[in-house]
Write a protein that holds these residues in place. Structure first.
Motif, PDB file in Angstrom:
ATOM      1  N   PRO A 132       0.798  -1.228   0.000  1.00 24.04           N
ATOM      2  CA  PRO A 132       0.000   0.000   0.000  1.00 24.04           C
ATOM      3  C   PRO A 132       0.833   1.281   0.000  1.00 24.04           C
ATOM      4  O   PRO A 132       0.461   2.259  -0.651  1.00 24.04           O
ATOM      5  CB  PRO A 132      -0.824  -0.107   1.294  1.00 24.04           C
ATOM      6  CG  PRO A 132      -0.835  -1.555   1.633  1.00 24.04           C
ATOM      7  CD  PRO A 132       0.479  -2.077   1.169  1.00 24.04           C
ATOM      8  N   GLU A 163       1.279   1.911  -3.785  1.00 25.57           N
ATOM      9  CA  GLU A 163       0.213   2.810  -4.207  1.00 25.57           C
ATOM     10  C   GLU A 163       0.596   4.279  -4.020  1.00 25.57           C
ATOM     11  O   GLU A 163       0.223   5.133  -4.819  1.00 25.57           O
ATOM     12  CB  GLU A 163      -1.062   2.510  -3.411  1.00 25.57           C
ATOM     13  CG  GLU A 163      -1.688   1.158  -3.702  1.00 25.57           C
ATOM     14  CD  GLU A 163      -2.305   1.089  -5.089  1.00 25.57           C
ATOM     15  OE1 GLU A 163      -3.006   2.044  -5.482  1.00 25.57           O
ATOM     16  OE2 GLU A 163      -2.062   0.088  -5.795  1.00 25.57           O
ATOM     17  N   GLU A 204      -7.121  -1.685   0.522  1.00 25.40           N
ATOM     18  CA  GLU A 204      -7.015  -0.616  -0.465  1.00 25.40           C
ATOM     19  C   GLU A 204      -8.129  -0.703  -1.502  1.00 25.40           C
ATOM     20  O   GLU A 204      -8.882   0.231  -1.693  1.00 25.40           O
ATOM     21  CB  GLU A 204      -5.648  -0.674  -1.157  1.00 25.40           C
ATOM     22  CG  GLU A 204      -4.470  -0.391  -0.233  1.00 25.40           C
ATOM     23  CD  GLU A 204      -4.404   1.062   0.181  1.00 25.40           C
ATOM     24  OE1 GLU A 204      -4.740   1.942  -0.638  1.00 25.40           O
ATOM     25  OE2 GLU A 204      -3.999   1.335   1.333  1.00 25.40           O
TER      26      GLU A 204
END
Length: 236
Positions: A132, A163, A204
């Motif tokens: 993430p 991300e 997520e």
């Protein structure tokens, strides 16, 4: 990241799953990138079996080093701790044990009447995974994904896509620090938004079931797999 590897035409990989593989591994196999696969399973989950994996096992185009989840974890744990092997019990008498000449049955050194299996250390050259978040210092948040933490510890290098990038150290928050992989174990980080698609990323975004099923249908034949790859390349 797996698509980038396929597009570069990479070959002769020895892939280790920690401990099972999914769509990414199946795609690498379908693209001819895998020579040896060490895993306890390859599956597309609700979409069924992994077509390229099943086809490769049937036609013998890959070398399969069959394992169990505890055995894979034991091998990675041995590498993490810098020892040549790790003992386990559960596979004594199984057909899996018969196929692994790198695993040995020996007497428990503390009880000669008991037999144990010693699993050789697994030390990958490179751990590749998506997470993430990372920070500017190279620390990576994995959360509860302890198997990924183990994989990074056991491997010589770890390359991570994330991300997003945090400007603040992820290790500063005591409540979060236990789930953060320190930068000392990370070779490189790149931001790749939606890098876990279509398989999803915990906390997520969910798995895109329709896309995985689309892949599962297409990959039932080599021609369908190649058409899927060409189509997804064009969409990108």
């Amino acid at each position: 990241m797996v698509r980038l590897l396929i597009d570069r035409g990479i070959r002769d990989l020895h892939v280790v799953c920690a401990p099972i593989g999914g769509m990414q591994v199946d795609m690498l196999i379908g693209a001819g990138a895998v020579a040896t696969l060490e895993t306890s399973a390859v599956s597309l989950g609700e979409a069924g079996g992994a077509p390229c994996f099943s086809r490769a096992v049937r036609d013998g185009s890959i070398r399969l080093r069959d394992a169990t989840c505890p055995a894979v974890f034991a091998g990675l744990t041995a590498a993490e701790k810098g020892v040549p092997f790790m003992p386990i019990r559960g596979i004594i008498g199984s057909d899996v044990l018969k196929k692994r000449d790198d695993w040995k049955v020996m007497s428990n050194p503390f009880d000669d009447g008991e037999k144990i299996v010693v699993v050789s250390a697994i030390q990958p050259d490179i751990a590749l995974f998506h997470a993430p978040e990372a920070d500017r210092f190279g620390n990576v948040r994995l959360g509860r994904r302890r198997e990924v933490m183990l994989l990074a510890h056991a491997s010589k290098q770890a390359f991570v896509t994330v991300e997003r990038i945090s400007e603040v150290s992820l290790l500063e928050d005591e409540s979060m620090a236990a789930g953060v992989l320190p930068a000392i174990y990370v070779s490189a980080v790149a931001q790749l938004k939606n890098g876990g698609w279509p398989t999803g990323l915990y906390a997520e975004y969910p798995r895109d079931g329709q896309e995985v099923e689309k892949y599962a249908r297409a990959a039932r034949s080599p021609e369908g797999f190649q058409a899927y790859i060409r189509g997804s390349r064009s969409a990108a």
